[in-house]
Design a protein around this motif. Structure first.
Motif, PDB file in Angstrom:
ATOM      1  N   LEU A 141       0.836  -1.197   0.000  1.00  0.00           N
ATOM      2  CA  LEU A 141       0.000   0.000   0.000  1.00  0.00           C
ATOM      3  C   LEU A 141       0.872   1.249   0.000  1.00  0.00           C
ATOM      4  CD1 LEU A 141      -2.898   1.087   0.138  1.00  0.00           C
ATOM      5  CD2 LEU A 141      -2.721   0.999   2.635  1.00  0.00           C
ATOM      6  N   TYR A 142       1.925   1.204   0.794  1.00  0.00           N
ATOM      7  CA  TYR A 142       2.867   2.328   0.863  1.00  0.00           C
ATOM      8  C   TYR A 142       3.496   2.609  -0.498  1.00  0.00           C
ATOM      9  CZ  TYR A 142       7.595   4.271   1.422  1.00  0.00           C
ATOM     10  OH  TYR A 142       8.767   4.976   1.264  1.00  0.00           O
ATOM     11  N   GLU A 143       3.988   1.560  -1.158  1.00  0.00           N
ATOM     12  CA  GLU A 143       4.683   1.746  -2.426  1.00  0.00           C
ATOM     13  C   GLU A 143       3.747   2.251  -3.519  1.00  0.00           C
ATOM     14  OE1 GLU A 143       6.598  -1.991  -3.128  1.00  0.00           O
ATOM     15  OE2 GLU A 143       8.318  -1.492  -1.840  1.00  0.00           O
ATOM     16  N   ALA A 144       2.483   1.785  -3.507  1.00  0.00           N
ATOM     17  CA  ALA A 144       1.515   2.259  -4.498  1.00  0.00           C
ATOM     18  C   ALA A 144       1.216   3.742  -4.290  1.00  0.00           C
ATOM     19  CB  ALA A 144       0.244   1.430  -4.408  1.00  0.00           C
ATOM     20  N   GLU A 145       1.005   4.148  -3.033  1.00  0.00           N
ATOM     21  CA  GLU A 145       0.709   5.548  -2.742  1.00  0.00           C
ATOM     22  C   GLU A 145       1.935   6.422  -2.980  1.00  0.00           C
ATOM     23  OE1 GLU A 145      -1.663   8.653  -2.099  1.00  0.00           O
ATOM     24  OE2 GLU A 145      -2.331   6.556  -2.121  1.00  0.00           O
ATOM     25  N   LEU A 146       3.118   5.911  -2.661  1.00  0.00           N
ATOM     26  CA  LEU A 146       4.361   6.650  -2.888  1.00  0.00           C
ATOM     27  C   LEU A 146       4.509   6.991  -4.367  1.00  0.00           C
ATOM     28  CD1 LEU A 146       7.140   7.666  -1.806  1.00  0.00           C
ATOM     29  CD2 LEU A 146       8.037   5.393  -2.355  1.00  0.00           C
ATOM     30  N   GLU A 147       4.246   6.034  -5.220  1.00  0.00           N
ATOM     31  CA  GLU A 147       4.365   6.251  -6.662  1.00  0.00           C
ATOM     32  C   GLU A 147       3.393   7.327  -7.140  1.00  0.00           C
ATOM     33  OE1 GLU A 147       3.522   3.601 -10.621  1.00  0.00           O
ATOM     34  OE2 GLU A 147       4.756   2.680  -9.042  1.00  0.00           O
ATOM     35  N   GLU A 148       2.170   7.313  -6.601  1.00  0.00           N
ATOM     36  CA  GLU A 148       1.173   8.307  -6.979  1.00  0.00           C
ATOM     37  C   GLU A 148       1.599   9.707  -6.528  1.00  0.00           C
ATOM     38  OE1 GLU A 148      -2.097  10.402  -8.244  1.00  0.00           O
ATOM     39  OE2 GLU A 148      -1.413   8.391  -8.822  1.00  0.00           O
ATOM     40  N   LEU A 149       2.087   9.810  -5.292  1.00  0.00           N
ATOM     41  CA  LEU A 149       2.510  11.121  -4.779  1.00  0.00           C
ATOM     42  C   LEU A 149       3.740  11.634  -5.525  1.00  0.00           C
ATOM     43  CD1 LEU A 149       1.995  10.541  -0.943  1.00  0.00           C
ATOM     44  CD2 LEU A 149       0.622  12.004  -2.449  1.00  0.00           C
ATOM     45  N   GLN A 150       4.657  10.737  -5.871  1.00  0.00           N
ATOM     46  CA  GLN A 150       5.836  11.152  -6.626  1.00  0.00           C
ATOM     47  C   GLN A 150       5.447  11.677  -8.004  1.00  0.00           C
ATOM     48  OE1 GLN A 150       8.315   7.595  -6.392  1.00  0.00           O
ATOM     49  NE2 GLN A 150       9.632   8.585  -4.878  1.00  0.00           N
ATOM     50  N   ALA A 151       4.453  11.072  -8.622  1.00  0.00           N
ATOM     51  CA  ALA A 151       3.977  11.548  -9.921  1.00  0.00           C
ATOM     52  C   ALA A 151       3.413  12.965  -9.790  1.00  0.00           C
ATOM     53  CB  ALA A 151       2.918  10.596 -10.472  1.00  0.00           C
ATOM     54  N   GLN A 152       2.703  13.219  -8.704  1.00  0.00           N
ATOM     55  CA  GLN A 152       2.156  14.562  -8.476  1.00  0.00           C
ATOM     56  C   GLN A 152       3.265  15.570  -8.196  1.00  0.00           C
ATOM     57  OE1 GLN A 152      -1.333  14.830  -5.850  1.00  0.00           O
ATOM     58  NE2 GLN A 152      -1.596  12.632  -6.083  1.00  0.00           N
ATOM     59  N   LEU A 153       4.328  15.127  -7.509  1.00  0.00           N
ATOM     60  CA  LEU A 153       5.458  16.023  -7.248  1.00  0.00           C
ATOM     61  C   LEU A 153       6.134  16.434  -8.550  1.00  0.00           C
ATOM     62  CD1 LEU A 153       7.019  14.337  -4.085  1.00  0.00           C
ATOM     63  CD2 LEU A 153       6.076  16.646  -4.195  1.00  0.00           C
ATOM     64  N   VAL A 154       6.190  15.527  -9.519  1.00  0.00           N
ATOM     65  CA  VAL A 154       6.756  15.862 -10.825  1.00  0.00           C
ATOM     66  C   VAL A 154       5.910  16.941 -11.495  1.00  0.00           C
ATOM     67  CG1 VAL A 154       7.246  14.991 -13.142  1.00  0.00           C
ATOM     68  CG2 VAL A 154       7.868  13.619 -11.149  1.00  0.00           C
TER      69      VAL A 154
END
Length: 291
Positions: A14-27
């Protein structure tokens, strides 16, 4: 949930899935900062081993290092010690379209310098007086300033210190000053409280990040940054890969005339595969932090 009941760790998948989503938004946020000419300062402070470095690493991982740059200054030189205290930090402030992440900052004076006696009482008093003025000037000039304090319990900090003693990948993170913080826990607590009283200003307030669970702390701070910077999606220019033109007769020089890196990868076999490194501070073993 009772006071002594342990809060469950965040599931890794769950952490890794949410991390990827937040990183995409940071880009996407980065693109807005770049195109709008905004300037962003993000300050990371807190206890030793509270997880600041890991959070910074995940935030900057997908970003352009020319836009989002980490500022982690060494101890000041003899010349810098004679300068105005904020002077060496000023040169690292962002220009238009830049983000600066301070892995510790001018708040060293309110923490380690005060507790360890690296500054005089007069220097400390002057810092508390000037810091709010300095930050108000930054905000008044249009710079977005976010300040995060990573909070961890004494028990969890000790576990992480013990883990680093035997972890070759993290041993460099331990210093004598870090270890001295164990015996000066209450001194650092008082210093933090005094710092908050003087520098928790409306223009640049402090935000506390609970970091008993590093995964939760990373997601929480990333989400807060995204909700605090007034960014919006920007249209990127359409790019088209051109066709490669016909050859003009170029011939590559003979490989024997070049020095090549030996093909070490070809020697790796499943029989001699090294053991996979496990980050003991990130992995949850039987629901416990590493002893």
């Amino acid at each position: 949930m009772t006071k002594n009941e342990k809060v469950p760790k965040l599931n890794k998948d769950l952490y890794e899935a949410e991390l990827e989503e937040l990183q995409a938004q940071l880009v996407e946020m980065q693109e807005w900062v770049k195109q709008s000419g905004s300037r962003v300062i993000i300050i990371f402070e807190g206890r030793d081993a509270a997880g600041k470095g890991g959070a910074i690493k995940r935030i900057t991982e997908p970003l352009n290092p020319r836009v989002a740059r980490i500022v982690a200054l060494p101890a000041p030189t003899e010349r810098q010690r004679t300068q105005w205290y904020f002077q060496r930090y000023v040169e690292h402030l962002p220009a238009a379209g830049e983000i600066r992440l301070f892995d510790r900052s001018w708040y060293n004076r309110a923490g380690v310098e005060r507790v360890m006696g690296y500054c005089t009482p007069e220097e400390y008093r002057r810092f508390l007086q000037q810091c709010p003025v300095f930050e108000r000037l930054l905000v008044d000039d249009g710079i977005i300033v976010l300040k995060y304090w990573f909070s961890v319990s004494d028990k969890e900090q000790l576990k992480r210190f013990k883990s680093r003693l035997t972890d070759p990948m993290r041993r460099w993170k331990l210093s004598t000053t870090d270890l001295e913080s164990i015996t000066k826990w209450e001194d650092y607590s008082r210093a933090k409280d005094d710092m908050f009283i003087q520098t928790d200003i409306s223009e640049a307030p402090w935000y506390v990040v609970e970091s008993e669970d590093k995964r939760k702390a990373r997601l929480n701070v990333m989400h807060h940054i995204l909700s605090s910077v007034p960014w919006e999606r920007v249209e990127l220019p359409e790019l088209k890969i051109p066709k490669r033109p016909k050859s003009t007769g170029y011939r590559r020089i003979d490989r024997s005339l070049q020095k090549e890196v030996p093909d070490f990868a070809a020697t790796i076999t499943s029989e001699r595969m090294p053991a996979r490194y496990v980050d003991k501070e990130d992995e949850v073993l039987n629901g416990e932090s590493p002893e």
